[in-house]
Design a protein around this motif. Structure first.
Motif, PDB file in Angstrom:
ATOM      1  N   LEU A  49       0.805  -1.216   0.000  1.00  0.00           N
ATOM      2  CA  LEU A  49       0.000   0.000   0.000  1.00  0.00           C
ATOM      3  C   LEU A  49       0.840   1.268   0.000  1.00  0.00           C
ATOM      4  O   LEU A  49       0.314   2.363   0.183  1.00  0.00           O
ATOM      5  CB  LEU A  49      -0.933   0.007   1.218  1.00  0.00           C
ATOM      6  N   GLY A  50       2.152   1.129  -0.211  1.00  0.00           N
ATOM      7  CA  GLY A  50       3.021   2.292  -0.215  1.00  0.00           C
ATOM      8  C   GLY A  50       3.472   2.656   1.190  1.00  0.00           C
ATOM      9  O   GLY A  50       3.487   1.816   2.094  1.00  0.00           O
ATOM     10  N   GLU A  51       3.823   3.913   1.402  1.00  0.00           N
ATOM     11  CA  GLU A  51       4.321   4.386   2.684  1.00  0.00           C
ATOM     12  C   GLU A  51       3.350   5.354   3.331  1.00  0.00           C
ATOM     13  O   GLU A  51       2.629   6.085   2.632  1.00  0.00           O
ATOM     14  CB  GLU A  51       5.679   5.068   2.508  1.00  0.00           C
ATOM     15  N   ASP A  52       3.323   5.355   4.656  1.00  0.00           N
ATOM     16  CA  ASP A  52       2.506   6.332   5.352  1.00  0.00           C
ATOM     17  C   ASP A  52       3.245   7.666   5.421  1.00  0.00           C
ATOM     18  O   ASP A  52       4.338   7.824   4.850  1.00  0.00           O
ATOM     19  CB  ASP A  52       2.119   5.838   6.752  1.00  0.00           C
ATOM     20  N   ASP A  53       2.669   8.657   6.117  1.00  0.00           N
ATOM     21  CA  ASP A  53       3.269   9.993   6.135  1.00  0.00           C
ATOM     22  C   ASP A  53       4.584  10.044   6.907  1.00  0.00           C
ATOM     23  O   ASP A  53       5.292  11.065   6.888  1.00  0.00           O
ATOM     24  CB  ASP A  53       2.282  11.019   6.701  1.00  0.00           C
ATOM     25  N   THR A 134     -11.330   4.070 -15.369  1.00  0.00           N
ATOM     26  CA  THR A 134     -10.783   4.403 -14.067  1.00  0.00           C
ATOM     27  C   THR A 134      -9.395   5.004 -14.199  1.00  0.00           C
ATOM     28  O   THR A 134      -8.630   4.621 -15.086  1.00  0.00           O
ATOM     29  CB  THR A 134     -10.728   3.164 -13.152  1.00  0.00           C
ATOM     30  N   MET A 135      -9.096   5.923 -13.304  1.00  0.00           N
ATOM     31  CA  MET A 135      -7.774   6.534 -13.252  1.00  0.00           C
ATOM     32  C   MET A 135      -6.957   5.995 -12.082  1.00  0.00           C
ATOM     33  O   MET A 135      -5.884   6.513 -11.779  1.00  0.00           O
ATOM     34  CB  MET A 135      -7.902   8.060 -13.146  1.00  0.00           C
ATOM     35  N   TRP A 136      -7.446   4.962 -11.404  1.00  0.00           N
ATOM     36  CA  TRP A 136      -6.636   4.289 -10.395  1.00  0.00           C
ATOM     37  C   TRP A 136      -5.478   3.568 -11.085  1.00  0.00           C
ATOM     38  O   TRP A 136      -5.594   3.168 -12.254  1.00  0.00           O
ATOM     39  CB  TRP A 136      -7.466   3.289  -9.598  1.00  0.00           C
ATOM     40  N   THR A 137      -4.375   3.370 -10.388  1.00  0.00           N
ATOM     41  CA  THR A 137      -3.224   2.679 -10.954  1.00  0.00           C
ATOM     42  C   THR A 137      -2.703   1.630  -9.981  1.00  0.00           C
ATOM     43  O   THR A 137      -2.943   1.707  -8.778  1.00  0.00           O
ATOM     44  CB  THR A 137      -2.076   3.656 -11.285  1.00  0.00           C
ATOM     45  N   ALA A 138      -2.003   0.659 -10.533  1.00  0.00           N
ATOM     46  CA  ALA A 138      -1.411  -0.411  -9.728  1.00  0.00           C
ATOM     47  C   ALA A 138      -0.426  -1.171 -10.601  1.00  0.00           C
ATOM     48  O   ALA A 138      -0.467  -1.086 -11.833  1.00  0.00           O
ATOM     49  CB  ALA A 138      -2.484  -1.352  -9.189  1.00  0.00           C
ATOM     50  N   SER A 139       0.438  -1.949  -9.945  1.00  0.00           N
ATOM     51  CA  SER A 139       1.382  -2.817 -10.653  1.00  0.00           C
ATOM     52  C   SER A 139       1.312  -4.211 -10.039  1.00  0.00           C
ATOM     53  O   SER A 139       1.276  -4.344  -8.808  1.00  0.00           O
ATOM     54  CB  SER A 139       2.818  -2.301 -10.537  1.00  0.00           C
ATOM     55  N   PRO A 143       3.357 -13.110  -8.901  1.00  0.00           N
ATOM     56  CA  PRO A 143       2.135 -13.881  -8.643  1.00  0.00           C
ATOM     57  C   PRO A 143       1.608 -13.613  -7.235  1.00  0.00           C
ATOM     58  O   PRO A 143       2.334 -13.752  -6.250  1.00  0.00           O
ATOM     59  CB  PRO A 143       2.608 -15.333  -8.792  1.00  0.00           C
ATOM     60  N   GLY A 144       0.361 -13.170  -7.172  1.00  0.00           N
ATOM     61  CA  GLY A 144      -0.272 -12.928  -5.887  1.00  0.00           C
ATOM     62  C   GLY A 144       0.145 -11.655  -5.196  1.00  0.00           C
ATOM     63  O   GLY A 144      -0.223 -11.433  -4.035  1.00  0.00           O
ATOM     64  N   LYS A 145       0.896 -10.749  -5.885  1.00  0.00           N
ATOM     65  CA  LYS A 145       1.417  -9.548  -5.236  1.00  0.00           C
ATOM     66  C   LYS A 145       1.113  -8.312  -6.088  1.00  0.00           C
ATOM     67  O   LYS A 145       1.481  -8.254  -7.259  1.00  0.00           O
ATOM     68  CB  LYS A 145       2.926  -9.663  -5.017  1.00  0.00           C
ATOM     69  N   VAL A 146       0.482  -7.318  -5.476  1.00  0.00           N
ATOM     70  CA  VAL A 146       0.132  -6.088  -6.173  1.00  0.00           C
ATOM     71  C   VAL A 146       0.680  -4.889  -5.409  1.00  0.00           C
ATOM     72  O   VAL A 146       0.723  -4.889  -4.181  1.00  0.00           O
ATOM     73  CB  VAL A 146      -1.403  -5.966  -6.338  1.00  0.00           C
ATOM     74  N   LYS A 147       1.133  -3.879  -6.149  1.00  0.00           N
ATOM     75  CA  LYS A 147       1.583  -2.622  -5.554  1.00  0.00           C
ATOM     76  C   LYS A 147       0.628  -1.522  -5.992  1.00  0.00           C
ATOM     77  O   LYS A 147       0.343  -1.382  -7.178  1.00  0.00           O
ATOM     78  CB  LYS A 147       3.009  -2.284  -5.986  1.00  0.00           C
ATOM     79  N   MET A 148       0.136  -0.745  -5.021  1.00  0.00           N
ATOM     80  CA  MET A 148      -0.875   0.268  -5.287  1.00  0.00           C
ATOM     81  C   MET A 148      -0.256   1.663  -5.244  1.00  0.00           C
ATOM     82  O   MET A 148       0.562   1.961  -4.389  1.00  0.00           O
ATOM     83  CB  MET A 148      -2.013   0.121  -4.279  1.00  0.00           C
ATOM     84  N   PHE A 149      -0.659   2.506  -6.217  1.00  0.00           N
ATOM     85  CA  PHE A 149      -0.098   3.849  -6.348  1.00  0.00           C
ATOM     86  C   PHE A 149      -1.198   4.894  -6.222  1.00  0.00           C
ATOM     87  O   PHE A 149      -2.269   4.764  -6.809  1.00  0.00           O
ATOM     88  CB  PHE A 149       0.544   4.037  -7.736  1.00  0.00           C
ATOM     89  N   GLY A 150      -0.917   5.973  -5.498  1.00  0.00           N
ATOM     90  CA  GLY A 150      -1.707   7.188  -5.539  1.00  0.00           C
ATOM     91  C   GLY A 150      -3.202   7.021  -5.355  1.00  0.00           C
ATOM     92  O   GLY A 150      -3.691   6.047  -4.783  1.00  0.00           O
ATOM     93  N   THR A 151      -3.940   8.017  -5.854  1.00  0.00           N
ATOM     94  CA  THR A 151      -5.386   8.012  -5.783  1.00  0.00           C
ATOM     95  C   THR A 151      -5.954   7.983  -7.199  1.00  0.00           C
ATOM     96  O   THR A 151      -5.219   8.092  -8.171  1.00  0.00           O
ATOM     97  CB  THR A 151      -5.919   9.244  -5.038  1.00  0.00           C
TER      98      THR A 151
END
Length: 318
Positions: A49-53, A134-139, A143-151
């Motif tokens: 989910l990325g990094e927190d603040d 949709t303008m959501w993005t991800a990579s 296998p079985g692993k997703v990285k989520m970017f931005g809004t």
């Protein structure tokens, strides 16, 4: 609501995470990649989910039912199926899952590219089809692993007249999970707007093997984007759409300095990382075909389509 996501790649996985975190526990993934399905069955869907603040990395693991699309059981019908396959895989997916598409199943198609309604209508009634982007993005990083970017956001519209309230209800439902969905009275214009991003960022980052921000720093970037967008606009106007070329160029270029600047788009992921064939025929290739139909020159889309196919051949993409 009983939900299936048909096509559990990067974007399908992102929507699964957000819908589950939004309280939707009756959700099933369907995908055609055996290793991906096996990994989710064994370890759950792992999401970065990325990094927190404070710069601390965040992650989540979801235990969610998942089916290989060739092994989808018949008889269990869903209230909502969100389709997130690659454009060229849409027909096969719908064929494989037709046993779970009941007369009340809403099908929301959020694929990149153009021309999907005709395929959808072979499997479900027009009244069941909702088209969006949709303008959501991800990579998908494995296998079985997703990285989520931005809004991001979602726009959608009913295909059949008289289903406007159902489309608005669907947008409200998605927004409850933070997906920022809204009803559009002109979804085709929105799809062309998204296609301008795909028709530039996707194929150009794949050909140049760079991310969005790196492409934006290149000296020829503006001229290339302007030429490609002008071809999308000319074809869209021939189809009756009111498109503003300068606004669309600015929309594409806004990606360079946004939260997705470090993102490698889906065509890069498919071709460069995984040696898979791309959706180019449904993006730039679709504009090239429509250009021939309307006698509109599309030299940049013609060349980009040919270059991506050449790179597919060079890399042995399957």
């Amino acid at each position: 609501m009983k939900i299936a996501i048909a096509g559990a790649g990067a974007m399908g996985s992102r929507f699964a995470v957000m819908l589950t975190q939004g309280g939707n526990e009756d959700l099933t993934l369907i995908d055609g990649w055996p290793e991906h399905v096996a990994a989710i069955k064994k370890n759950g869907l792992q999401a970065d989910l990325g990094e927190d603040d404070k710069g601390v990395g965040k992650g989540v693991g979801l235990q969610v039912p998942v089916w290989l699309q060739s092994e989808v059981p018949s008889g269990e019908q869903f209230d909502l199926v969100i389709v997130f396959t690659k454009a060229m895989q849409l027909g096969q997916m719908l064929h494989d899952i037709q046993g779970v598409l009941g007369p009340q199943t809403k099908v929301l198609c959020l694929l990149n590219g153009l021309g999907h309604i005709e395929t959808l209508e072979k499997y479900v009634a027009k009244e069941q089809i909702f088209l969006g982007n949709t303008m959501w993005t991800a990579s998908l990083i494995g296998p079985g692993k997703v990285k989520m970017f931005g809004t991001g956001s979602v726009e959608l519209q009913n295909v059949a007249p008289g289903q406007e309230d159902a489309a608005r209800d669907l947008a409200e439902f998605l927004s409850k999970s933070g997906l920022n969905a809204s009803y559009s009275a002109d979804i085709l214009a929105s799809i062309y707007r998204k296609a301008c991003v795909n028709g530039t960022m996707n194929c150009l980052t794949a050909l140049l093997e760079c991310n969005i921000g790196q492409f934006g720093q290149m000296a020829p970037a503006h001229a290339i984007v302007t030429q490609v967008v002008s071809e999308f606009v000319a074809v869209g106007r021939a189809e009756g759409l009111d498109l503003n070329e300068s606004e669309l160029v600015a929309h594409v270029e806004s990606c360079y300095d946004s939260a997705v600047a470090d993102h490698y788009p889906s065509m890069y992921q498919d071709l460069i990382l995984h040696k898979r064939k791309t959706e180019i025929d449904f993006i730039n290739g679709a504009i090239a075909r429509k250009g021939r139909k309307y006698e509109i020159p599309t030299p940049y889309c013609d060349l980009l389509t040919a270059m991506i196919h050449a790179k597919e051949e060079l890399l042995g993409a399957k």
